[in-house]
Write a protein that holds these residues in place. Structure first.
Motif, PDB file in Angstrom:
ATOM      1  N   LEU A  52      -7.515  10.841   6.346  1.00  0.00           N
ATOM      2  CA  LEU A  52      -6.426  10.089   5.725  1.00  0.00           C
ATOM      3  C   LEU A  52      -6.954   9.057   4.738  1.00  0.00           C
ATOM      4  O   LEU A  52      -6.356   8.829   3.677  1.00  0.00           O
ATOM      5  CB  LEU A  52      -5.588   9.408   6.815  1.00  0.00           C
ATOM      6  CG  LEU A  52      -4.205   8.913   6.428  1.00  0.00           C
ATOM      7  CD1 LEU A  52      -3.362  10.039   5.841  1.00  0.00           C
ATOM      8  CD2 LEU A  52      -3.500   8.313   7.628  1.00  0.00           C
ATOM      9  N   ALA A  53      -8.083   8.433   5.083  1.00  0.00           N
ATOM     10  CA  ALA A  53      -8.669   7.432   4.192  1.00  0.00           C
ATOM     11  C   ALA A  53      -9.003   8.039   2.829  1.00  0.00           C
ATOM     12  O   ALA A  53      -8.895   7.368   1.794  1.00  0.00           O
ATOM     13  CB  ALA A  53      -9.922   6.839   4.830  1.00  0.00           C
ATOM     14  N   GLU A  54      -9.394   9.306   2.811  1.00  0.00           N
ATOM     15  CA  GLU A  54      -9.717   9.977   1.551  1.00  0.00           C
ATOM     16  C   GLU A  54      -8.457  10.398   0.794  1.00  0.00           C
ATOM     17  O   GLU A  54      -8.385  10.307  -0.434  1.00  0.00           O
ATOM     18  CB  GLU A  54     -10.585  11.206   1.821  1.00  0.00           C
ATOM     19  CG  GLU A  54     -11.996  10.886   2.265  1.00  0.00           C
ATOM     20  CD  GLU A  54     -12.832  12.144   2.402  1.00  0.00           C
ATOM     21  OE1 GLU A  54     -12.351  13.227   2.016  1.00  0.00           O
ATOM     22  OE2 GLU A  54     -13.965  12.038   2.906  1.00  0.00           O
ATOM     23  N   LEU A  55      -7.450  10.878   1.538  1.00  0.00           N
ATOM     24  CA  LEU A  55      -6.260  11.448   0.899  1.00  0.00           C
ATOM     25  C   LEU A  55      -5.248  10.413   0.428  1.00  0.00           C
ATOM     26  O   LEU A  55      -4.595  10.584  -0.608  1.00  0.00           O
ATOM     27  CB  LEU A  55      -5.557  12.393   1.890  1.00  0.00           C
ATOM     28  CG  LEU A  55      -6.177  13.759   2.145  1.00  0.00           C
ATOM     29  CD1 LEU A  55      -5.429  14.460   3.267  1.00  0.00           C
ATOM     30  CD2 LEU A  55      -6.118  14.610   0.876  1.00  0.00           C
ATOM     31  N   LEU A  56      -5.088   9.350   1.207  1.00  0.00           N
ATOM     32  CA  LEU A  56      -3.963   8.447   0.992  1.00  0.00           C
ATOM     33  C   LEU A  56      -3.901   7.829  -0.399  1.00  0.00           C
ATOM     34  O   LEU A  56      -2.804   7.772  -0.996  1.00  0.00           O
ATOM     35  CB  LEU A  56      -3.969   7.352   2.064  1.00  0.00           C
ATOM     36  CG  LEU A  56      -2.657   6.601   2.270  1.00  0.00           C
ATOM     37  CD1 LEU A  56      -1.506   7.570   2.528  1.00  0.00           C
ATOM     38  CD2 LEU A  56      -2.776   5.619   3.437  1.00  0.00           C
ATOM     39  N   PRO A  57      -5.007   7.378  -0.992  1.00  0.00           N
ATOM     40  CA  PRO A  57      -4.898   6.801  -2.348  1.00  0.00           C
ATOM     41  C   PRO A  57      -4.295   7.768  -3.359  1.00  0.00           C
ATOM     42  O   PRO A  57      -3.448   7.388  -4.177  1.00  0.00           O
ATOM     43  CB  PRO A  57      -6.353   6.465  -2.690  1.00  0.00           C
ATOM     44  CG  PRO A  57      -7.006   6.234  -1.358  1.00  0.00           C
ATOM     45  CD  PRO A  57      -6.376   7.247  -0.443  1.00  0.00           C
ATOM     46  N   GLU A  58      -4.710   9.035  -3.293  1.00  0.00           N
ATOM     47  CA  GLU A  58      -4.177  10.048  -4.208  1.00  0.00           C
ATOM     48  C   GLU A  58      -2.700  10.304  -3.954  1.00  0.00           C
ATOM     49  O   GLU A  58      -1.887  10.383  -4.892  1.00  0.00           O
ATOM     50  CB  GLU A  58      -4.965  11.353  -4.046  1.00  0.00           C
ATOM     51  CG  GLU A  58      -4.435  12.504  -4.891  1.00  0.00           C
ATOM     52  CD  GLU A  58      -5.105  13.834  -4.575  1.00  0.00           C
ATOM     53  OE1 GLU A  58      -4.637  14.864  -5.095  1.00  0.00           O
ATOM     54  OE2 GLU A  58      -6.098  13.832  -3.801  1.00  0.00           O
ATOM     55  N   VAL A  59      -2.335  10.416  -2.674  1.00  0.00           N
ATOM     56  CA  VAL A  59      -0.942  10.699  -2.324  1.00  0.00           C
ATOM     57  C   VAL A  59      -0.047   9.533  -2.722  1.00  0.00           C
ATOM     58  O   VAL A  59       1.045   9.730  -3.277  1.00  0.00           O
ATOM     59  CB  VAL A  59      -0.814  10.993  -0.809  1.00  0.00           C
ATOM     60  CG1 VAL A  59       0.644  11.266  -0.447  1.00  0.00           C
ATOM     61  CG2 VAL A  59      -1.685  12.174  -0.422  1.00  0.00           C
ATOM     62  N   GLU A  60      -0.489   8.316  -2.450  1.00  0.00           N
ATOM     63  CA  GLU A  60       0.303   7.130  -2.815  1.00  0.00           C
ATOM     64  C   GLU A  60       0.520   7.051  -4.322  1.00  0.00           C
ATOM     65  O   GLU A  60       1.616   6.707  -4.785  1.00  0.00           O
ATOM     66  CB  GLU A  60      -0.399   5.860  -2.335  1.00  0.00           C
ATOM     67  CG  GLU A  60      -0.267   5.585  -0.857  1.00  0.00           C
ATOM     68  CD  GLU A  60      -0.831   4.217  -0.507  1.00  0.00           C
ATOM     69  OE1 GLU A  60      -0.023   3.279  -0.319  1.00  0.00           O
ATOM     70  OE2 GLU A  60      -2.065   4.100  -0.421  1.00  0.00           O
ATOM     71  N   ALA A  61      -0.509   7.393  -5.083  1.00  0.00           N
ATOM     72  CA  ALA A  61      -0.414   7.296  -6.542  1.00  0.00           C
ATOM     73  C   ALA A  61       0.574   8.294  -7.119  1.00  0.00           C
ATOM     74  O   ALA A  61       1.173   8.039  -8.179  1.00  0.00           O
ATOM     75  CB  ALA A  61      -1.793   7.510  -7.160  1.00  0.00           C
ATOM     76  N   GLU A  62       0.784   9.417  -6.428  1.00  0.00           N
ATOM     77  CA  GLU A  62       1.638  10.471  -6.970  1.00  0.00           C
ATOM     78  C   GLU A  62       2.955  10.639  -6.203  1.00  0.00           C
ATOM     79  O   GLU A  62       3.677  11.609  -6.406  1.00  0.00           O
ATOM     80  CB  GLU A  62       0.874  11.801  -6.958  1.00  0.00           C
ATOM     81  CG  GLU A  62      -0.383  11.784  -7.811  1.00  0.00           C
ATOM     82  CD  GLU A  62      -1.057  13.136  -7.892  1.00  0.00           C
ATOM     83  OE1 GLU A  62      -0.344  14.152  -7.805  1.00  0.00           O
ATOM     84  OE2 GLU A  62      -2.295  13.181  -8.032  1.00  0.00           O
ATOM     85  N   SER A  63       3.266   9.686  -5.318  1.00  0.00           N
ATOM     86  CA  SER A  63       4.466   9.819  -4.486  1.00  0.00           C
ATOM     87  C   SER A  63       5.231   8.507  -4.420  1.00  0.00           C
ATOM     88  O   SER A  63       4.648   7.425  -4.500  1.00  0.00           O
ATOM     89  CB  SER A  63       4.084  10.244  -3.060  1.00  0.00           C
ATOM     90  OG  SER A  63       3.267  11.390  -3.066  1.00  0.00           O
ATOM     91  N   ASP A  64       6.552   8.635  -4.244  1.00  0.00           N
ATOM     92  CA  ASP A  64       7.395   7.459  -4.002  1.00  0.00           C
ATOM     93  C   ASP A  64       7.519   7.188  -2.509  1.00  0.00           C
ATOM     94  O   ASP A  64       7.739   6.059  -2.089  1.00  0.00           O
ATOM     95  CB  ASP A  64       8.792   7.679  -4.592  1.00  0.00           C
ATOM     96  CG  ASP A  64       8.749   7.955  -6.083  1.00  0.00           C
ATOM     97  OD1 ASP A  64       8.096   7.172  -6.802  1.00  0.00           O
ATOM     98  OD2 ASP A  64       9.344   8.963  -6.524  1.00  0.00           O
ATOM     99  N   LEU A  65       7.392   8.241  -1.709  1.00  0.00           N
ATOM    100  CA  LEU A  65       7.520   8.140  -0.251  1.00  0.00           C
ATOM    101  C   LEU A  65       6.404   8.965   0.369  1.00  0.00           C
ATOM    102  O   LEU A  65       6.208  10.127   0.006  1.00  0.00           O
ATOM    103  CB  LEU A  65       8.885   8.668   0.204  1.00  0.00           C
ATOM    104  CG  LEU A  65       9.250   8.463   1.683  1.00  0.00           C
ATOM    105  CD1 LEU A  65       9.612   7.006   1.935  1.00  0.00           C
ATOM    106  CD2 LEU A  65      10.415   9.375   2.075  1.00  0.00           C
ATOM    107  N   VAL A  66       5.660   8.369   1.316  1.00  0.00           N
ATOM    108  CA  VAL A  66       4.551   9.062   1.970  1.00  0.00           C
ATOM    109  C   VAL A  66       4.925   9.361   3.421  1.00  0.00           C
ATOM    110  O   VAL A  66       5.227   8.448   4.193  1.00  0.00           O
ATOM    111  CB  VAL A  66       3.255   8.229   1.920  1.00  0.00           C
ATOM    112  CG1 VAL A  66       2.133   8.953   2.673  1.00  0.00           C
ATOM    113  CG2 VAL A  66       2.847   7.961   0.479  1.00  0.00           C
ATOM    114  N   VAL A  67       4.911  10.647   3.746  1.00  0.00           N
ATOM    115  CA  VAL A  67       5.237  11.094   5.102  1.00  0.00           C
ATOM    116  C   VAL A  67       4.027  11.794   5.706  1.00  0.00           C
ATOM    117  O   VAL A  67       3.423  12.661   5.076  1.00  0.00           O
ATOM    118  CB  VAL A  67       6.440  12.071   5.092  1.00  0.00           C
ATOM    119  CG1 VAL A  67       6.746  12.564   6.503  1.00  0.00           C
ATOM    120  CG2 VAL A  67       7.666  11.404   4.485  1.00  0.00           C
ATOM    121  N   VAL A  68       3.675  11.419   6.940  1.00  0.00           N
ATOM    122  CA  VAL A  68       2.605  12.095   7.665  1.00  0.00           C
ATOM    123  C   VAL A  68       3.224  12.918   8.790  1.00  0.00           C
ATOM    124  O   VAL A  68       3.991  12.394   9.607  1.00  0.00           O
ATOM    125  CB  VAL A  68       1.592  11.081   8.244  1.00  0.00           C
ATOM    126  CG1 VAL A  68       0.659  11.760   9.245  1.00  0.00           C
ATOM    127  CG2 VAL A  68       0.776  10.448   7.136  1.00  0.00           C
TER     128      VAL A  68
END
Length: 307
Positions: A52-68
């Motif tokens: 998650l530490a690797e993925l989250l910055p990319e996902v946050e930058a390209e998403s308005d809502l982050v769901v796990v």
């Protein structure tokens, strides 16, 4: 084994009414220990926090809502929510926890809907599209009952498979004179294993029994529902001194230096170090499918008890 991701994508973005929803899937590192031997061979299961530490910055930058979507258990979800405030929603599983309302951890909402389709979780999230900030979250669990609305598309898929298997599994093979809970089935299945393989005792892991049984007709479908896994019957050899607590041969007396035989299933044998932590002397796989063996025993004896 080649180091590539087993799934199609590490995460996926969905467009929902102009909202960019980033979804990340995480599963437990315990997967090799809780699946049949060899199923996860060659696969590495990274710690969820590390991935998650690797993925989250990319996902946050390209998403308005982050769901796990998590298969880590409720306590694991709460820990993730505390460690990664960038997650908006965690939809959990694995621990089968019934979470009646969303649990708020920092700015993250954690939900889980029990297990076995008994509950349907409904979560409504209101997001300010200009900023991507979650403004409102409402969630609840709906009990799935006989009058629950039916999806025509899902019903059609189910019917396709039912039409293929019903004639094979809806076959009466005996009668249950009483209802059995999972503990009662465990006792009877262990006795059936022991008789089939002619061993000193039998053992069935409780987690491998996935249903109860009502009094009345017993069908092949019942057995397959109770024992849904593709396991074979296995004979395990264990010194008396190494028998786990609560596992005793008929009669109850144990010679610490005698090698006893235990009839069980291949899942237990694959994880022998968990079920027989003091060690074993050997394993013989009969090659007999566990469910087929129980079906034939019930058919021969007219039920789960000897007449």
């Amino acid at each position: 084994p080649d180091g590539k991701l087993l799934a199609d994508l590490a995460w996926k973005r969905f467009e929902v009414d102009g909202l960019r929803v980033g979804v990340i899937g995480l599963t437990t590192t315990e997967t090799p220990e809780i699946t049949a031997g060899g199923m996860a061979a060659g696969c590495a299961f990274r710690p969820a926090a590390e991935a998650l530490a690797e993925l989250l910055p990319e996902v946050e930058a390209e998403s308005d809502l982050v769901v796990v979507l998590s298969h880590l258990g409720h306590e694991g979800d709460l820990a993730l929510a505390k460690a990664f405030p960038g997650i908006d929603v965690i939809v959990g599983g694995h621990s089968h926890t019934v979470v009646p309302e969303p649990v708020f951890v920092g700015e993250t909402f954690v939900v889980q809907a029990g297990s076995c389709g008994r509950m349907l979780g409904r979560l409504e999230v209101t997001v300010e599209t200009a900023t991507g900030r979650v403004r409102k979250v409402e969630g609840s669990l709906l009990e799935v009952t006989a009058d629950f609305p039916v999806s025509a598309r899902t019903a059609a898929i189910v019917k396709t498979w039912e039409d293929r298997v019903a004639a094979e599994v809806d076959v009466k093979i005996g009668t249950a004179t009483k209802a059995y809970d999972k503990a009662g089935l465990k006792t009877r299945i262990e006795a059936i294993y022991r008789e089939i393989l002619e061993t000193d005792m039998g053992f069935q892991n409780p987690g491998g029994i996935r249903a109860t049984l009502s009094a009345g007709d017993v069908t092949i479908r019942h057995v397959w529902t109770i024992l849904p896994f593709e396991n074979t019957l296995v004979r395990v050899h264990v010194l008396g001194m190494n028998l786990p607590d609560g596992m005793r041969p008929e009669g109850g007396d144990v010679d610490p230096h005698h090698v006893y035989t235990v009839a069980t299933n291949s899942f237990v044998a694959d994880h022998a170090d968990r079920y027989f932590p003091n060690g074993i002397e050997g394993i013989d796989d009969s090659g007999i499918m566990m469910r087929d063996a129980v079906v034939e025993w019930v058919r021969e004896h007219g039920g789960f008890e000897k007449k």
